[in-house]
Design an enzyme around this catalytic site. Structure first.
Site, short mmCIF file in Angstrom:
data_model
loop_
_atom_site.label_atom_id
_atom_site.label_comp_id
_atom_site.label_asym_id
_atom_site.label_seq_id
_atom_site.Cartn_x
_atom_site.Cartn_y
_atom_site.Cartn_z
N PRO A 91 0.81 -1.23 0.00
CA PRO A 91 0.00 0.00 0.00
C PRO A 91 0.84 1.28 0.00
O PRO A 91 0.32 2.36 -0.26
CB PRO A 91 -0.85 -0.11 1.27
N GLU A 118 1.95 -6.72 8.89
CA GLU A 118 2.00 -5.25 8.94
C GLU A 118 2.83 -4.66 7.81
O GLU A 118 2.74 -3.49 7.51
CB GLU A 118 2.57 -4.78 10.29
N ARG A 155 -3.98 -7.23 -20.22
CA ARG A 155 -4.78 -6.61 -21.29
C ARG A 155 -3.91 -5.85 -22.29
O ARG A 155 -4.35 -5.56 -23.38
CB ARG A 155 -5.83 -5.68 -20.69
N ASP A 170 -11.21 2.04 -24.50
CA ASP A 170 -11.48 1.85 -23.08
C ASP A 170 -11.20 3.13 -22.32
O ASP A 170 -10.41 3.96 -22.74
CB ASP A 170 -10.55 0.76 -22.50
#
Ligand code: 6GU
Length: 233
Positions: A91, A118, A155, A170
């Site tokens: 993250p 963590e 993709r 797209d």
């Protein structure tokens, strides 16, 4: 056939792969051998007797931290003497977007490391070529993030999208959100399909779609328009 692109995922939960990317567009490419995906169990690389892959944080605090040795040993063993970049899913990484997915798709092989706990011992960063997050929220582990990345990157691999799926218009390819789409019936519970789409005027339809893309992007994601300006500067 040698695959156009290969993904190796290092994870504590190899059984979760391929999961939802085993179906649909990516699933077909995996079946045909155009893509390859292998999940490796990080615990197999824990050298110690208890197969321990995590430990308490120096300095104290809650949770556990992923130890460096098993990750280094897994990366070295799996990568061998190939040049495959290592992608850490975290993250605190760079947020995945269209441009980064396209860039990652230029490599024939990626080694993804999906963490738990963590976080990673910071020294693991020293073997990472990319640190990637899939958005500003916290997941309990990197597995879902790795699946999202694999799908978004795949993709962009030539041949993965059939003619049916055309990637050209797209959302984000143009730097804008995609225009609204409609199908039959022309009226449903009083909700009508815009007349222009039923008109058969291709040039007018093209202009309408362009305008709707722009309006929608301005309303919902104005920062995308700023980014577009930045690129031409
Ligand atoms: Cl890559 N990992 C985790 N654990 N949480 C996330 C993420 C990654 N991206 C967004 N949230």
């Amino acid at each position: 056939m040698t695959a156009a692109m290969r993904f190796d995922v290092i994870t504590l939960f190899p059984d979760t792969f391929p999961g939802p990317i085993g179906i649909g567009v990516v699933g077909r490419a995996l079946q045909s051998g155009l893509l390859e995906l292998e999940a490796h169990n990080l615990r197999d690389y824990a050298g110690n007797r208890h197969r321990q892959v995590d430990d308490i944080p120096y300095g104290g605090g809650p949770g556990m931290v992923l130890k460096p040795e098993p990750v280094f040993s897994a990366v070295r063993d799996i990568r061998g003497d190939t040049a495959a970049p290592v992608v850490l899913l975290t993250p605190t990484g760079r947020v995945l977007n269209h441009a980064l997915a396209e860039e990652l798709a230029r490599h024939p092989r990626l080694l993804l490391v999906a963490g738990r706990y963590e976080g990673f011992d910071e020294r693991i960063s020293s073997i990472a070529d990319y640190e990637v997050s899939i958005g500003d929220y916290v997941l309990s582990g990197g597995e879902l993030a790795a699946m999202v990345l694999i799908e978004a990157v795949s993709r962009h691999v030539p041949g993965v999208l059939g003619d049916e799926d055309s990637a050209g218009d797209d959302s984000f390819v143009t730097g804008m959100l995609e225009h609204p789409q409609y199908t039959r019936p022309p009226e449903f519970e009083g909700l009508k399909v815009p007349d222009v789409l039923l008109s058969g005027h291709h040039e007018e339809i093209r202009r309408w779609r362009e305008r709707m893309s722009l309006e929608r992007t301005r309303e919902r994601r104005p920062e995308l328009l700023q980014e577009m300006k930045g690129e031409t500067r």
